[in-house]
Design an enzyme around this catalytic site. Structure first.
Site, PDB file in Angstrom:
ATOM      1  N   ASP A   1      -0.216 -10.793  -2.675  1.00  0.00           N
ATOM      2  CA  ASP A   1      -0.069 -11.628  -3.992  1.00  0.00           C
ATOM      3  C   ASP A   1       1.283 -12.440  -4.048  1.00  0.00           C
ATOM      4  O   ASP A   1       2.185 -11.728  -4.738  1.00  0.00           O
ATOM      5  CB  ASP A   1      -0.595 -10.727  -5.280  1.00  0.00           C
ATOM      6  CG  ASP A   1      -0.728 -11.540  -6.624  1.00  0.00           C
ATOM      7  OD1 ASP A   1      -1.298 -12.678  -6.430  1.00  0.00           O
ATOM      8  OD2 ASP A   1      -0.308 -11.183  -7.673  1.00  0.00           O
TER       9      ASP A   1
ATOM     10  N   GLU B   1      -3.406 -14.210  -1.159  1.00  0.00           N
ATOM     11  CA  GLU B   1      -4.426 -15.020  -2.288  1.00  0.00           C
ATOM     12  C   GLU B   1      -3.907 -16.715  -1.884  1.00  0.00           C
ATOM     13  O   GLU B   1      -2.994 -17.248  -1.565  1.00  0.00           O
ATOM     14  CB  GLU B   1      -3.890 -14.914  -3.625  1.00  0.00           C
ATOM     15  CG  GLU B   1      -4.251 -15.845  -4.800  1.00  0.00           C
ATOM     16  CD  GLU B   1      -4.144 -15.177  -6.088  1.00  0.00           C
ATOM     17  OE1 GLU B   1      -4.599 -14.213  -6.626  1.00  0.00           O
ATOM     18  OE2 GLU B   1      -3.052 -16.168  -6.574  1.00  0.00           O
TER      19      GLU B   1
ATOM     20  N   ASP C   1       0.731  -7.383 -10.380  1.00  0.00           N
ATOM     21  CA  ASP C   1       1.042  -8.081  -9.054  1.00  0.00           C
ATOM     22  C   ASP C   1       0.697  -7.003  -8.083  1.00  0.00           C
ATOM     23  O   ASP C   1      -0.006  -7.321  -6.943  1.00  0.00           O
ATOM     24  CB  ASP C   1       2.231  -8.545  -8.870  1.00  0.00           C
ATOM     25  CG  ASP C   1       2.951  -9.547  -9.914  1.00  0.00           C
ATOM     26  OD1 ASP C   1       2.709 -10.753  -9.707  1.00  0.00           O
ATOM     27  OD2 ASP C   1       3.384  -9.136 -10.723  1.00  0.00           O
TER      28      ASP C   1
END
Length: 186
Positions: A7, A68, A141
């Site tokens: 992430d 991501e 996160d």
């Protein structure tokens, strides 16, 4: 399959490693968050994140890196930092010959919650449940990185053989398939 989920973020970059196979329960291997000080130079912050990602790639030997997909937001500074960290992760994986997969936030949310618009708390709760963790990974996160890894584990498998389910796809699997189709249409 072992997946390292990233992430990306310049201040906080979530890392999560998950093992699993189609039709089997996913298992947590490791999770952490790389933090960099806002007052450090950009190059030093990127270097710090790169070193940790490289160490994780070497230590955990993932079969794939799931990152991501960066998308446009209102805050250009945030998008730039996220994109730069994504690039660092992609480069580190390429140097090691590790395949990379990019997933949109809505794909990840749909995969783990059944709702492509789920909030961070719902994603974290489902990650905790899916991986049978004693506590929710913090900060968000960390949960997001694990959600990316779980999403990728489930992505390559047939909708009827995900996460130990058989028969008709679950609501989460159907929502994930719809999110993927919507992403491809764009």
């Amino acid at each position: 399959m072992r997946v390292l989920g990233v992430d990306p973020g310049l201040t906080r970059c979530g890392l999560g490693v998950v093992d699993g196979r189609a039709g089997r329960r996913a298992r947590l291997v490791a999770v952490d968050v790389v933090r960099t000080p806002a007052d450090a130079g950009l190059e030093m912050r990127l270097l710090a994140v790169a070193e940790v990602i490289e160490a994780w790639l070497d230590r955990h030997a993932p079969d794939v890196l799931a990152v991501e997909r960066v998308f446009s937001q209102q805050n250009v500074r945030t998008v730039m930092g996220t994109a730069q960290v994504s690039g660092v992760a992609l480069l580190a994986a390429a140097r090691r010959g590790v395949p990379v997969a990019l997933h949109t936030p809505s794909e990840v949310k749909a995969a783990v919650t059944g709702d492509g618009r789920a909030g961070k708390e719902q994603v974290a709760a489902m990650v905790t449940r899916i991986l049978d963790l004693p506590a929710t990974p913090r900060p968000a996160d960390a949960s997001d990185a694990l959600a990316l890894a779980v999403c990728h584990l489930w992505r390559g498998s047939a909708p009827t053989a995900v996460a130990g389910h058989s028969g008709a796809p679950t609501a989460a699997q159907s929502a994930w398939a719809q999110a993927v189709a919507a992403t491809r249409r764009r």
